[in-house]
Design a protein around this motif. Structure first.
Motif, mmCIF file in Angstrom:
data_model
loop_
_atom_site.group_PDB
_atom_site.id
_atom_site.type_symbol
_atom_site.label_atom_id
_atom_site.label_comp_id
_atom_site.label_asym_id
_atom_site.label_seq_id
_atom_site.Cartn_x
_atom_site.Cartn_y
_atom_site.Cartn_z
ATOM 1 N N ASN A 1 -11.929 -4.503 13.692
ATOM 2 C CA ASN A 1 -10.895 -3.968 12.791
ATOM 3 C C ASN A 1 -10.795 -2.451 12.899
ATOM 4 N N TRP B 1 -9.049 -1.623 16.088
ATOM 5 C CA TRP B 1 -7.625 -1.956 15.972
ATOM 6 C C TRP B 1 -6.891 -0.906 15.150
ATOM 7 N N GLU B 2 -7.505 -0.443 14.052
ATOM 8 C CA GLU B 2 -6.890 0.597 13.230
ATOM 9 C C GLU B 2 -6.755 1.899 14.015
ATOM 10 N N ARG C 1 -3.787 1.540 16.324
ATOM 11 C CA ARG C 1 -2.521 1.680 15.593
ATOM 12 C C ARG C 1 -2.256 3.138 15.244
#
Length: 337
Positions: free
Chosen positions: A18, A21-22, A25
């Motif tokens: 996570n 992934w953040e 982004r």
């Protein structure tokens, strides 16, 4: 013990995924905002905004007595704790004239940033600001809000009296699409049509704001789009018009030139797809593709202004046609500049 260890390892693994992934982004958003025509400062934030460093000046007038009777405006997006409206039948006096309270909204600003005065200037430019000042009231969001920035007066926020900046503005028609009662009953294709039409309208308005004010509205969140809907006698809901709200820092950037429509088109949809990730995921949608109409419409409207009619070609053009051509040339010079 072994099961506990497996759970811990699994948790750390998922947390790591996570976090990565953040980061990806955030990097995508940073890359999209790293356009040569967007002026950025530290950490990719705006360097400044119009009207900055004027909190004391713009929020000097005390409006506490005039704003003693407000209620939360619960229909405005997901982050509306600081937005209020007036009870039914209550008027608000502006420059000696009574204005129906149901045509206005009140936004509280905590004035903890030098940029909180910027929204006053921006709202004034777009013509929706009606009054501004300050309001003394009990802190309802925690002791560190209001002008008492950075201090801690205790854990009991209800006894802390702070002054808030106040923006009184025209109430914008419409709601975020997800706030309509019938939204959940629509099929996914029906929802997608409404979102796509909203984006087409919002893109034009963001670009027009860019050209008229040289300011870029960047927080393309669906909750910042208030959509007017028309409903026919059969209960069919259709798109009418969309409006932007929330012109505060840090969602407004300055620019050094007007981007070409194609460049802006690319930026707009990448920006929206970033902000709409949670919404799109809930709907099972992939990224919204650029419809390919925005730049084309601008080009076609420009070309239409250049083409003379057959009658004008034969007669050499009427005086009215000549004046129109002069105005169009001036407009193109302004746009090119």
């Amino acid at each position: 013990m072994r099961n506990t260890l497996q759970l811990v390892v699994g948790f750390l693994f998922v947390t790591g995924i996570n976090a990565t992934w953040e980061q990806e982004r955030a990097a995508e958003l940073g890359q999209n905002m790293n356009r040569p025509w967007i002026i950025k400062g530290l950490h990719g934030l705006p360097t400044s905004c119009p009207g900055a460093n004027k909190n004391k000046e713009v929020y000097e007038k005390d409006l506490t007595k005039k704003l003693g009777d407000m209620k939360p405006f619960s229909d405005l997006g997901k982050d509306n704790q600081g937005v209020y409206t007036f009870p039914p039948g209550v008027d608000y006096e502006i420059n000696g004239q009574k204005v129906p309270g149901d045509s206005l909204v009140v936004k509280l600003v905590d004035m903890c940033s030098a940029y909180d005065s910027c929204e006053v200037e921006i709202l004034r430019r777009i013509g929706s600001l009606r009054d501004h000042g300050k309001l003394w009231r009990e802190a309802d969001f925690g002791p560190k809000h209001g002008s008492d920035c950075g201090s801690d007066s205790g854990s009991d926020a209800s006894v802390v009296i702070l002054d808030y900046g106040v923006l009184i503005m025209d109430k914008v028609k419409g709601k975020p699409l997800s706030q309509y009662d019938w939204w959940k009953q629509l099929s996914k294709p029906q929802k997608k049509v409404l979102v796509e039409k909203t984006l087409v309208d919002i893109e034009k308005k963001v670009y027009n704001f860019l050209k008229s004010q040289q300011l870029l509205y960047s927080e393309l969140d669906l909750d910042n789009f208030l959509v007017e809907i028309e409903t026919d006698v059969h209960g069919i809901h259709s798109f009418k018009e969309a409006h932007l709200v929330d012109f505060g820092f840090s969602g407004i950037y300055t620019i050094n030139k007007i981007p070409e429509p194609e460049e802006f088109d690319s930026w707009f949809y990448k920006q929206f797809n970033h902000y709409s990730y949670d919404f799109r995921t809930a709907q099972g949608w992939s990224e919204f593709p650029r419809p390919g109409t925005f730049a084309q419409e601008l080009a076609e409207s420009s070309e239409a202004g250049k083409r003379p009619s057959d009658h004008d070609a034969r007669t050499g053009g009427t005086e009215q046609a000549k004046k129109q051509q002069q105005r169009r040339r001036k407009l193109r010079m302004i746009e090119d500049y």
